[in-house]
Design a protein around this motif. Structure first.
Motif, PDB file in Angstrom:
ATOM      1  N   ASP A 114      -5.747   5.331  -7.724  1.00 26.91           N
ATOM      2  CA  ASP A 114      -4.289   5.235  -7.810  1.00 26.91           C
ATOM      3  C   ASP A 114      -3.576   5.674  -6.534  1.00 26.91           C
ATOM      4  OD1 ASP A 114      -4.816   4.426 -10.371  1.00 26.91           O
ATOM      5  OD2 ASP A 114      -4.200   6.315 -11.311  1.00 26.91           O
ATOM      6  N   ALA A 115      -4.025   6.753  -5.906  1.00 25.46           N
ATOM      7  CA  ALA A 115      -3.363   7.248  -4.694  1.00 25.46           C
ATOM      8  C   ALA A 115      -3.450   6.222  -3.567  1.00 25.46           C
ATOM      9  CB  ALA A 115      -3.985   8.573  -4.259  1.00 25.46           C
ATOM     10  N   ALA A 116      -4.614   5.636  -3.393  1.00 26.81           N
ATOM     11  CA  ALA A 116      -4.795   4.639  -2.339  1.00 26.81           C
ATOM     12  C   ALA A 116      -3.987   3.380  -2.627  1.00 26.81           C
ATOM     13  CB  ALA A 116      -6.275   4.290  -2.195  1.00 26.81           C
ATOM     14  N   VAL A 117      -3.989   2.925  -3.859  1.00 28.03           N
ATOM     15  CA  VAL A 117      -3.232   1.727  -4.233  1.00 28.03           C
ATOM     16  C   VAL A 117      -1.744   1.961  -4.007  1.00 28.03           C
ATOM     17  CG1 VAL A 117      -2.588   0.223  -6.161  1.00 28.03           C
ATOM     18  CG2 VAL A 117      -4.978   0.850  -5.813  1.00 28.03           C
ATOM     19  N   ALA A 118      -1.249   3.149  -4.351  1.00 26.26           N
ATOM     20  CA  ALA A 118       0.166   3.478  -4.149  1.00 26.26           C
ATOM     21  C   ALA A 118       0.522   3.458  -2.663  1.00 26.26           C
ATOM     22  CB  ALA A 118       0.488   4.840  -4.764  1.00 26.26           C
ATOM     23  N   LEU A 119      -0.346   4.007  -1.827  1.00 20.77           N
ATOM     24  CA  LEU A 119      -0.098   3.974  -0.380  1.00 20.77           C
ATOM     25  C   LEU A 119      -0.064   2.534   0.133  1.00 20.77           C
ATOM     26  CD1 LEU A 119      -2.346   6.914   0.838  1.00 20.77           C
ATOM     27  CD2 LEU A 119       0.124   6.719   1.159  1.00 20.77           C
ATOM     28  N   CYS A 120      -0.996   1.725  -0.327  1.00 20.66           N
ATOM     29  CA  CYS A 120      -1.062   0.329   0.114  1.00 20.66           C
ATOM     30  C   CYS A 120       0.173  -0.466  -0.305  1.00 20.66           C
ATOM     31  CB  CYS A 120      -2.306  -0.357  -0.441  1.00 20.66           C
ATOM     32  SG  CYS A 120      -3.848   0.176   0.296  1.00 20.66           S
ATOM     33  N   ARG A 121       0.678  -0.177  -1.471  1.00 19.91           N
ATOM     34  CA  ARG A 121       1.852  -0.930  -1.960  1.00 19.91           C
ATOM     35  C   ARG A 121       3.074  -0.717  -1.078  1.00 19.91           C
ATOM     36  NH1 ARG A 121       0.742   0.062  -8.212  1.00 19.91           N
ATOM     37  NH2 ARG A 121      -0.537  -1.779  -8.562  1.00 19.91           N
ATOM     38  N   SER A 122       3.126   0.413  -0.383  1.00 14.37           N
ATOM     39  CA  SER A 122       4.269   0.685   0.492  1.00 14.37           C
ATOM     40  C   SER A 122       4.031   0.208   1.926  1.00 14.37           C
ATOM     41  CB  SER A 122       4.564   2.192   0.495  1.00 14.37           C
ATOM     42  OG  SER A 122       3.513   2.894   1.140  1.00 14.37           O
ATOM     43  N   CYS A 123       2.899  -0.427   2.176  1.00 15.97           N
ATOM     44  CA  CYS A 123       2.503  -0.804   3.531  1.00 15.97           C
ATOM     45  C   CYS A 123       3.005  -2.207   3.902  1.00 15.97           C
ATOM     46  CB  CYS A 123       0.983  -0.753   3.648  1.00 15.97           C
ATOM     47  SG  CYS A 123       0.389  -1.058   5.317  1.00 15.97           S
ATOM     48  N   ASP A 124       3.472  -2.343   5.127  1.00 13.09           N
ATOM     49  CA  ASP A 124       3.984  -3.627   5.625  1.00 13.09           C
ATOM     50  C   ASP A 124       2.898  -4.667   5.862  1.00 13.09           C
ATOM     51  OD1 ASP A 124       6.586  -2.682   5.596  1.00 13.09           O
ATOM     52  OD2 ASP A 124       6.499  -2.008   7.689  1.00 13.09           O
ATOM     53  N   VAL A 125       1.662  -4.237   6.048  1.00 14.91           N
ATOM     54  CA  VAL A 125       0.590  -5.185   6.372  1.00 14.91           C
ATOM     55  C   VAL A 125      -0.356  -5.408   5.199  1.00 14.91           C
ATOM     56  CG1 VAL A 125       0.707  -4.730   8.844  1.00 14.91           C
ATOM     57  CG2 VAL A 125      -0.863  -3.396   7.432  1.00 14.91           C
ATOM     58  N   GLN A 126       0.115  -5.163   3.999  1.00 21.47           N
ATOM     59  CA  GLN A 126      -0.698  -5.294   2.790  1.00 21.47           C
ATOM     60  C   GLN A 126      -1.327  -6.678   2.676  1.00 21.47           C
ATOM     61  OE1 GLN A 126       1.510  -4.490  -0.782  1.00 21.47           O
ATOM     62  NE2 GLN A 126      -0.012  -5.440  -2.076  1.00 21.47           N
ATOM     63  N   GLY A 127      -0.564  -7.736   2.927  1.00 22.03           N
ATOM     64  CA  GLY A 127      -1.076  -9.103   2.801  1.00 22.03           C
ATOM     65  C   GLY A 127      -2.178  -9.399   3.801  1.00 22.03           C
ATOM     66  N   SER A 128      -1.977  -9.005   5.046  1.00 16.92           N
ATOM     67  CA  SER A 128      -2.992  -9.238   6.082  1.00 16.92           C
ATOM     68  C   SER A 128      -4.262  -8.451   5.793  1.00 16.92           C
ATOM     69  CB  SER A 128      -2.446  -8.851   7.456  1.00 16.92           C
ATOM     70  OG  SER A 128      -1.358  -9.668   7.797  1.00 16.92           O
ATOM     71  N   CYS A 129      -4.097  -7.247   5.292  1.00 19.70           N
ATOM     72  CA  CYS A 129      -5.238  -6.391   4.951  1.00 19.70           C
ATOM     73  C   CYS A 129      -6.068  -7.023   3.835  1.00 19.70           C
ATOM     74  CB  CYS A 129      -4.716  -5.020   4.537  1.00 19.70           C
ATOM     75  SG  CYS A 129      -5.970  -3.849   3.994  1.00 19.70           S
ATOM     76  N   LEU A 130      -5.401  -7.472   2.785  1.00 18.98           N
ATOM     77  CA  LEU A 130      -6.104  -8.109   1.680  1.00 18.98           C
ATOM     78  C   LEU A 130      -6.756  -9.410   2.128  1.00 18.98           C
ATOM     79  CD1 LEU A 130      -6.980  -8.344  -1.237  1.00 18.98           C
ATOM     80  CD2 LEU A 130      -4.698  -9.252  -1.778  1.00 18.98           C
ATOM     81  N   ALA A 131      -6.061 -10.179   2.949  1.00 17.19           N
ATOM     82  CA  ALA A 131      -6.631 -11.433   3.453  1.00 17.19           C
ATOM     83  C   ALA A 131      -7.919 -11.151   4.227  1.00 17.19           C
ATOM     84  CB  ALA A 131      -5.619 -12.164   4.340  1.00 17.19           C
ATOM     85  N   TRP A 132      -7.918 -10.104   5.039  1.00 17.79           N
ATOM     86  CA  TRP A 132      -9.118  -9.762   5.801  1.00 17.79           C
ATOM     87  C   TRP A 132     -10.263  -9.398   4.857  1.00 17.79           C
ATOM     88  CZ3 TRP A 132     -12.166  -5.467   6.016  1.00 17.79           C
ATOM     89  CH2 TRP A 132     -13.156  -5.461   7.012  1.00 17.79           C
ATOM     90  N   ALA A 133      -9.967  -8.561   3.869  1.00 17.09           N
ATOM     91  CA  ALA A 133     -11.011  -8.130   2.927  1.00 17.09           C
ATOM     92  C   ALA A 133     -11.596  -9.323   2.183  1.00 17.09           C
ATOM     93  CB  ALA A 133     -10.456  -7.103   1.951  1.00 17.09           C
TER      94      ALA A 133
END
Length: 130
Positions: free
Chosen positions: A57-76
């Motif tokens: 939950d802590a990591a997901v919450a941090l990611c949700r506030s991140c500007d590069v969330q889409g690029s990060c997920l696309a890379w993964a």
């Protein structure tokens, strides 16, 4: 170590509608320097790789506030990374998204080498549970 199960049909259908996946598809290869601007740069990396019995939950919450969330997920999804939290998704969520991703995205010619299939196809092999 536990084996990952293949995502069920309804999980893949839900993943196809997931706003995080839709954002990743839009932002794919849009930003090569996404890692330098991620919120995760100022957080202990262990946060994004919780033990199997610990909540993410802590990591997901941090990611949700991140500007590069889409690029990060696309890379993964491009490389088939199945560990940790990437782009506000857990490994279980990404397994279903990966099936949807592969149905939407053309293989990247740069990810193919002389040895055969795309690199991401060799990185992640889902093993069905009996």
């Amino acid at each position: 170590m536990t084996r990952a199960r293949m995502p069920r049909q309804h999980e893949v259908a839900a993943a196809r509608r997931d706003p995080r996946l839709l954002r990743a598809l839009r932002e794919r290869r849009q930003d090569d320097a996404w890692r330098t601007r991620g919120t995760c740069q100022s957080v202990d990396p262990e946060t994004f790789f919780p033990a199997p019995n610990e909540p993410a939950d802590a990591a997901v919450a941090l990611c949700r506030s991140c500007d590069v969330q889409g690029s990060c997920l696309a890379w993964a999804l491009e490389v088939g990374d199945c560990h940790g939290v990437w782009g506000a998704t857990t490994p279980r969520e990404r397994r279903a998204m990966l099936v949807a991703w592969r149905g939407e995205v053309e293989p990247d010619p740069a990810a193919v080498d002389d040895a055969g299939p795309p690199v991401r196809d060799r990185l992640l092999t889902l093993v069905p549970l009996s």
